[in-house]
Scaffold this motif. Structure first.
Motif, short mmCIF file in Angstrom:
data_model
loop_
_atom_site.label_atom_id
_atom_site.label_comp_id
_atom_site.label_asym_id
_atom_site.label_seq_id
_atom_site.Cartn_x
_atom_site.Cartn_y
_atom_site.Cartn_z
N ILE A 32 0.86 -1.19 0.00
CA ILE A 32 0.00 0.00 0.00
C ILE A 32 0.89 1.23 0.00
O ILE A 32 1.62 1.49 0.96
N VAL A 33 0.84 1.98 -1.11
CA VAL A 33 1.62 3.21 -1.21
C VAL A 33 1.08 4.20 -0.18
O VAL A 33 -0.13 4.41 -0.08
N TRP A 34 1.96 4.79 0.58
CA TRP A 34 1.68 5.70 1.70
C TRP A 34 1.02 4.99 2.88
O TRP A 34 0.51 5.63 3.78
N GLY A 35 1.04 3.65 2.89
CA GLY A 35 0.39 2.88 3.94
C GLY A 35 1.00 2.98 5.31
O GLY A 35 0.37 2.68 6.31
N LEU A 57 -3.39 6.67 -5.33
CA LEU A 57 -3.92 5.44 -4.75
C LEU A 57 -3.31 4.25 -5.47
O LEU A 57 -3.50 4.08 -6.68
N GLU A 58 -2.55 3.46 -4.73
CA GLU A 58 -1.93 2.27 -5.30
C GLU A 58 -1.87 1.20 -4.22
O GLU A 58 -1.18 1.34 -3.22
N VAL A 59 -2.62 0.11 -4.46
CA VAL A 59 -2.63 -1.05 -3.57
C VAL A 59 -2.42 -2.25 -4.47
O VAL A 59 -3.13 -2.43 -5.47
N SER A 60 -1.44 -3.09 -4.15
CA SER A 60 -1.15 -4.23 -5.03
C SER A 60 -0.75 -5.45 -4.21
O SER A 60 -0.43 -5.36 -3.03
N GLY A 61 -0.77 -6.58 -4.88
CA GLY A 61 -0.38 -7.83 -4.26
C GLY A 61 -0.07 -8.86 -5.31
O GLY A 61 -0.26 -8.64 -6.51
N SER A 62 0.40 -10.00 -4.86
CA SER A 62 0.66 -11.11 -5.77
C SER A 62 0.59 -12.42 -5.00
O SER A 62 0.80 -12.45 -3.79
N ILE A 63 0.26 -13.46 -5.75
CA ILE A 63 0.26 -14.82 -5.20
C ILE A 63 0.76 -15.76 -6.28
O ILE A 63 0.80 -15.40 -7.45
N TYR A 103 -0.61 -11.22 -10.38
CA TYR A 103 -0.41 -9.87 -9.87
C TYR A 103 -1.74 -9.14 -9.95
O TYR A 103 -2.44 -9.25 -10.95
N PHE A 104 -2.09 -8.42 -8.90
CA PHE A 104 -3.34 -7.68 -8.91
C PHE A 104 -3.14 -6.35 -8.20
O PHE A 104 -2.19 -6.18 -7.43
N GLY A 105 -4.02 -5.42 -8.49
CA GLY A 105 -3.86 -4.13 -7.85
C GLY A 105 -5.07 -3.25 -8.02
O GLY A 105 -5.95 -3.50 -8.85
N LEU A 106 -5.10 -2.22 -7.22
CA LEU A 106 -6.13 -1.18 -7.25
C LEU A 106 -5.37 0.13 -7.39
O LEU A 106 -4.55 0.47 -6.55
N TYR A 107 -5.63 0.84 -8.50
CA TYR A 107 -4.87 2.04 -8.81
C TYR A 107 -5.79 3.18 -9.21
O TYR A 107 -6.76 2.97 -9.93
N LYS A 113 -6.59 13.86 -8.25
CA LYS A 113 -7.59 14.30 -7.28
C LYS A 113 -7.44 13.51 -5.98
O LYS A 113 -7.05 12.35 -5.99
N TRP A 114 -7.81 14.13 -4.88
CA TRP A 114 -7.74 13.47 -3.58
C TRP A 114 -8.88 12.47 -3.44
O TRP A 114 -10.00 12.72 -3.87
N LYS A 115 -8.57 11.32 -2.84
CA LYS A 115 -9.53 10.25 -2.62
C LYS A 115 -9.52 9.89 -1.14
O LYS A 115 -8.48 9.98 -0.50
N GLY A 116 -10.64 9.43 -0.64
CA GLY A 116 -10.72 9.03 0.76
C GLY A 116 -11.96 8.20 1.00
O GLY A 116 -12.83 8.08 0.14
#
Length: 129
Positions: A32-35, A57-63, A103-107, A113-116
């Motif tokens: 998680i970027v800035w996590g 916003l960048e959240v990623s993972g892998s399996i 590989y998967f992610g949410l970007y 723009k700001w997100k929250g």
């Protein structure tokens, strides 16, 4: 001299739980970027990660699974522009794929723009037969 602490949360692969053909990845099992910065994210030891505010916003993972790229976009109202099933986004992947890593992610890094307000409870990857 103090050790440098990254502002980003690096995935702890020990947090991933494997049950049969299902992988459950809690927030601490994701990148998680800035996590690691409490101004932007609230990430408790257990429980959902809460996005306070970010413009990147960048959240990623892998399996160890099979890989296929598919994009799902959000429109300006924050709704997915492709249909989602109640169980989540489903992607059919060939079993004999050359790269065994999924590989998967949410970007959302393009608008600036700001997100929250986002909560991430877990990512679930299920191998279908």
């Amino acid at each position: 001299m103090p050790l440098f602490r990254s502002p980003h949360l690096i995935a702890d692969i020990n947090k991933v739980q494997v049950r049969g053909d299902t992988w459950e990845i809690p927030p601490r099992g994701l990148n998680i970027v800035w996590g690691n910065d409490p101004r932007y994210w609230s990430i408790p030891i257990d429980g959902p990660a809460g996005l306070i505010q970010v413009c990147w916003l960048e959240v990623s993972g892998s399996i160890q699974g099979n890989y296929q790229y598919e994009e799902a976009s959000l429109n300006q109202t924050g709704k997915l522009t492709i249909p989602m099933k109640p169980s989540g986004l489903e992607i059919d992947v060939p079993i004999d794929a050359a790269d065994p890593t999924l590989y998967f992610g949410l970007y959302e890094v393009w608008s600036g723009k700001w997100k929250g307000g986002l909560e991430i409870h877990k990512a679930t990857v299920r191998q279908a037969f």
